[in-house]
Design an enzyme around this catalytic site. Structure first.
Site, PDB file in Angstrom:
ATOM      1  N   TYR A   1      41.250  33.289  53.978  1.00 59.35           N
ATOM      2  CA  TYR A   1      42.059  32.810  55.111  1.00 59.35           C
ATOM      3  C   TYR A   1      41.695  33.562  56.387  1.00 59.35           C
ATOM      4  O   TYR A   1      41.499  32.969  57.449  1.00 59.35           O
ATOM      5  CB  TYR A   1      43.557  32.983  54.804  1.00 59.35           C
ATOM      6  CG  TYR A   1      44.436  32.603  55.968  1.00 59.35           C
ATOM      7  CD1 TYR A   1      44.786  31.273  56.188  1.00 59.35           C
ATOM      8  CD2 TYR A   1      44.890  33.566  56.860  1.00 59.35           C
ATOM      9  CE1 TYR A   1      45.568  30.919  57.277  1.00 59.35           C
ATOM     10  CE2 TYR A   1      45.676  33.224  57.949  1.00 59.35           C
ATOM     11  CZ  TYR A   1      46.019  31.897  58.152  1.00 59.35           C
ATOM     12  OH  TYR A   1      46.780  31.553  59.232  1.00 59.35           O
TER      13      TYR A   1
ATOM     14  N   LYS B   1      35.621  52.352  37.922  1.00 60.64           N
ATOM     15  CA  LYS B   1      36.586  51.254  37.876  1.00 60.64           C
ATOM     16  C   LYS B   1      37.582  51.520  36.762  1.00 60.64           C
ATOM     17  O   LYS B   1      37.214  52.047  35.702  1.00 60.64           O
ATOM     18  CB  LYS B   1      35.852  49.945  37.580  1.00 60.64           C
ATOM     19  CG  LYS B   1      36.619  48.713  37.954  1.00 60.64           C
ATOM     20  CD  LYS B   1      36.438  48.358  39.408  1.00 60.64           C
ATOM     21  CE  LYS B   1      37.299  47.191  39.823  1.00 60.64           C
ATOM     22  NZ  LYS B   1      37.097  46.803  41.215  1.00 60.64           N
TER      23      LYS B   1
ATOM     24  N   VAL C   1      40.933  30.219  49.862  1.00 64.24           N
ATOM     25  CA  VAL C   1      41.466  30.657  51.152  1.00 64.24           C
ATOM     26  C   VAL C   1      42.698  31.532  50.913  1.00 64.24           C
ATOM     27  O   VAL C   1      43.789  31.276  51.401  1.00 64.24           O
ATOM     28  CB  VAL C   1      41.759  29.464  52.100  1.00 64.24           C
ATOM     29  CG1 VAL C   1      40.459  28.956  52.683  1.00 64.24           C
ATOM     30  CG2 VAL C   1      42.483  28.327  51.375  1.00 64.24           C
ATOM     31  N   GLY C   2      42.472  32.574  50.119  1.00 64.47           N
ATOM     32  CA  GLY C   2      43.514  33.579  49.872  1.00 64.47           C
ATOM     33  C   GLY C   2      43.439  34.628  50.969  1.00 64.47           C
ATOM     34  O   GLY C   2      43.185  34.310  52.136  1.00 64.47           O
TER      35      GLY C   2
ATOM     36  N   VAL D   1      41.281  37.172  51.810  1.00 67.53           N
ATOM     37  CA  VAL D   1      40.029  37.306  52.570  1.00 67.53           C
ATOM     38  C   VAL D   1      39.612  35.960  53.159  1.00 67.53           C
ATOM     39  O   VAL D   1      39.268  35.864  54.343  1.00 67.53           O
ATOM     40  CB  VAL D   1      38.885  37.855  51.682  1.00 67.53           C
ATOM     41  CG1 VAL D   1      37.592  37.936  52.468  1.00 67.53           C
ATOM     42  CG2 VAL D   1      39.244  39.229  51.121  1.00 67.53           C
TER      43      VAL D   1
HETATM   44  P1  NAD Z   1      43.089  36.305  46.680  1.00 63.40           P
HETATM   45  O1  NAD Z   1      43.627  36.243  45.305  1.00 63.40           O
HETATM   46  O2  NAD Z   1      44.004  36.606  47.812  1.00 63.40           O
HETATM   47  O3  NAD Z   1      42.364  34.910  47.043  1.00 63.40           O
HETATM   48  C1  NAD Z   1      41.616  34.185  46.133  1.00 63.40           C
HETATM   49  C2  NAD Z   1      41.940  32.717  46.363  1.00 63.40           C
HETATM   50  O4  NAD Z   1      41.075  31.939  45.536  1.00 63.40           O
HETATM   51  C3  NAD Z   1      43.371  32.349  46.002  1.00 63.40           C
HETATM   52  O5  NAD Z   1      43.968  31.632  47.063  1.00 63.40           O
HETATM   53  C4  NAD Z   1      43.218  31.508  44.746  1.00 63.40           C
HETATM   54  O6  NAD Z   1      44.215  30.506  44.621  1.00 63.40           O
HETATM   55  C5  NAD Z   1      41.846  30.888  44.986  1.00 63.40           C
HETATM   56  N1  NAD Z   1      41.193  30.376  43.790  1.00 63.40           N
HETATM   57  C6  NAD Z   1      41.266  30.847  42.504  1.00 63.40           C
HETATM   58  N2  NAD Z   1      40.529  30.064  41.697  1.00 63.40           N
HETATM   59  C7  NAD Z   1      39.969  29.122  42.478  1.00 63.40           C
HETATM   60  C8  NAD Z   1      39.101  28.019  42.229  1.00 63.40           C
HETATM   61  N3  NAD Z   1      38.656  27.726  41.005  1.00 63.40           N
HETATM   62  N4  NAD Z   1      38.720  27.250  43.269  1.00 63.40           N
HETATM   63  C9  NAD Z   1      39.180  27.485  44.515  1.00 63.40           C
HETATM   64  N5  NAD Z   1      40.009  28.509  44.814  1.00 63.40           N
HETATM   65  C10 NAD Z   1      40.406  29.301  43.806  1.00 63.40           C
HETATM   66  O7  NAD Z   1      41.868  37.327  46.623  1.00 63.40           O
HETATM   67  P2  NAD Z   1      41.100  37.991  47.843  1.00 63.40           P
HETATM   68  O8  NAD Z   1      41.586  39.381  47.998  1.00 63.40           O
HETATM   69  O9  NAD Z   1      41.090  37.068  48.999  1.00 63.40           O
HETATM   70  O10 NAD Z   1      39.637  38.118  47.226  1.00 63.40           O
HETATM   71  C11 NAD Z   1      38.774  36.984  47.167  1.00 63.40           C
HETATM   72  C12 NAD Z   1      37.492  37.372  46.454  1.00 63.40           C
HETATM   73  O11 NAD Z   1      36.850  38.431  47.162  1.00 63.40           O
HETATM   74  C13 NAD Z   1      37.703  37.919  45.023  1.00 63.40           C
HETATM   75  O12 NAD Z   1      36.582  37.547  44.253  1.00 63.40           O
HETATM   76  C14 NAD Z   1      37.683  39.420  45.211  1.00 63.40           C
HETATM   77  O13 NAD Z   1      37.257  40.096  44.039  1.00 63.40           O
HETATM   78  C15 NAD Z   1      36.660  39.564  46.317  1.00 63.40           C
HETATM   79  N6  NAD Z   1      36.822  40.776  47.123  1.00 63.40           N
HETATM   80  C16 NAD Z   1      37.987  41.007  47.766  1.00 63.40           C
HETATM   81  C17 NAD Z   1      38.117  42.165  48.542  1.00 63.40           C
HETATM   82  C18 NAD Z   1      39.389  42.451  49.295  1.00 63.40           C
HETATM   83  O14 NAD Z   1      39.369  43.325  50.163  1.00 63.40           O
HETATM   84  N7  NAD Z   1      40.465  41.740  49.036  1.00 63.40           N
HETATM   85  C19 NAD Z   1      37.051  43.068  48.660  1.00 63.40           C
HETATM   86  C20 NAD Z   1      35.861  42.782  48.014  1.00 63.40           C
HETATM   87  C21 NAD Z   1      35.759  41.622  47.234  1.00 63.40           C
END
Ligand code: NAD
Length: 351
Positions: free
Chosen positions: A187, A80, A182-183, A185
């Site tokens: 969504y 990382k 609902v970001g 992933v």
């Molecule tokens: P993202 O930033 O697009 O979505 C995260 C969402 O969570 C955002 O809409 C944000 O506003 C919301 N959020 C933040 N704090 C919050 C709270 N206290 N309560 C409610 N909502 C809150 O990120 P993502 O890419 O969708 O990833 C989501 C999670 O999955 C993260 O923990 C990330 O590390 C993990 N993850 C993502 C991937 C990937 O492919 N994107 C892969 C493995 C793990």
């Protein structure tokens, strides 16, 4: 923090500090393991309070990547990168060029990709000086690009496996599913859950994201602090880490916790707390492996999107194996999963 002391405890191979005064880059690349292949894991850019906090994050996240990649069946170890963001000086393209040179200097021992705070455009800059990068848009049916939809696919399949194990049916129809975040992933996952006939309860701190999920899927929105205690069958963390702890676990009403967020358990002991409450915890780094499968296959270069799909389809099998062993051994799923990952790496070391 003493490196050798930590390495003896956590098993890191090496940790590299980079300083480029011209671009302002301050970065740490932690290589936890290259036993199964080059250490794969994204680059996070974050404003850390101090250097020790950044190092701790790099050590913790890189170790997690070793486990994640092993359980995803990838020929990759774990690493990382963290970039210490300077809140007074927004990053320039030069900073990512410098970061690319750092990655290049490690000669392929570490493969980078996006993580929190790092965009595809940032990586495009780095790509000018190194090819040891994944997570860039693919061409002509090749694997790669934004990992989020692949992560959502894997989580969806994992939810079916968890429902089958705990509720007796892999169908998600009519289940009440509470999604935290609902970001990207969250969504995409909501879309799949909605199509499968689940009813959705959602929250997000971003009101636009809340409105989008309400409009597109008829989701019921609740305040972020209420999501944990919703009367739901499944709680799906897709926002933050460390949300499952001594305070939150007693409030959970769902019988399954399974979502994309990394490091959901605040401490290892929280896995036992969930088990004590008869809640099936689905190890995060196994169910959320879809994105890294896509990134790894992109880096390997000879893989298609069909290959990515086929590898993600193995996630439910792996989870069922964990659930069965956890039941048999009367152990929390996180402990069983860690041991399984360590065995895969040990087998790679002796091969
Ligand atoms: P993202 O930033 O697009 O979505 C995260 C969402 O969570 C955002 O809409 C944000 O506003 C919301 N959020 C933040 N704090 C919050 C709270 N206290 N309560 C409610 N909502 C809150 O990120 P993502 O890419 O969708 O990833 C989501 C999670 O999955 C993260 O923990 C990330 O590390 C993990 N993850 C993502 C991937 C990937 O492919 N994107 C892969 C493995 C793990």
């Amino acid at each position: 923090m003493m490196f050798f002391e930590n390495a003896a405890r956590l098993g890191h191979e090496s940790v590299h500090h980079f300083n480029d005064p011209k671009s302002g880059l301050k970065a740490i690349i932690a290589i936890h393991s290259t036993v199964l292949g080059p250490a794969g894991g994204g680059c996070r850019m974050w404003h850390y309070e101090n250097e020790a906090e950044a190092l701790t994050d790099a050590l913790r996240l890189s170790r997690g990547m070793t486990y994640k990649n092993a359980m995803a069946g990838l020929p990759m170890g774990g690493g990382k990168a963290v970039i210490l963001a300077d809140p007074d000086n927004p990053p320039t393209d030069d900073l990512f060029l410098a970061f690319g040179r750092c990655v290049e200097s490690l000669g392929g021992r570490y493969v980078t990709a996006e993580d929190v705070g790092v965009s595809v455009d940032n990586l495009r800059q780095g790509k000018q000086v190194t090819d040891i990068v994944a997570g860039l848009p693919p061409t002509g049916g090749h694997a790669g690009g934004d990992p989020s939809p692949w992560t959502a696919d894997g989580v969806f399949l994992g939810l079916q496996a968890a429902a089958k194990h705990r509720l007796g049916s892999g169908s998600l129809r009519s289940l009440r599913v509470a999604v935290q975040g609902v970001g990207k992933v969250g969504y995409d996952l909501c879309r799949q859950l909605h199509d499968a006939g689940a009813s959705l309860i959602i929250c997000d701190v971003n009101q636009q994201n809340v409105a989008r999920a309400q409009a597109d899927f008829g989701a019921q929105a609740v305040a972020p602090e209420q999501i944990i205690s919703q009367d739901a069958d499944v709680l799906v963390p897709c926002a933050l880490g460390a949300i499952l702890d001594e305070q939150s676990i007693p409030q959970i009403r769902a019988s399954i916790v399974a979502g994309a967020a990394n490091n959901q358990l605040a401490t290892e002991a929280d896995g036992q707390r969930l088990r004590d409450r008869n809640i099936l915890y689905v190890p995060d780094y196994v169910i959320n492996g879809g994105g890294i499968i896509s990134a790894a296959f992109e880096y390997m270069g000879d893989k298609s999107t069909d290959d990515v799909r086929a590898q993600i389809a193995l996630i439910p099998e792996r989870l069922s194996e964990i659930f069965a062993s956890a039941d048999k051994q009367q152990q929390p799923t996180n402990i069983v999963s860690d041991l399984m990952a360590e065995r895969i790496v040990a087998a790679g070391a002796s091969a």
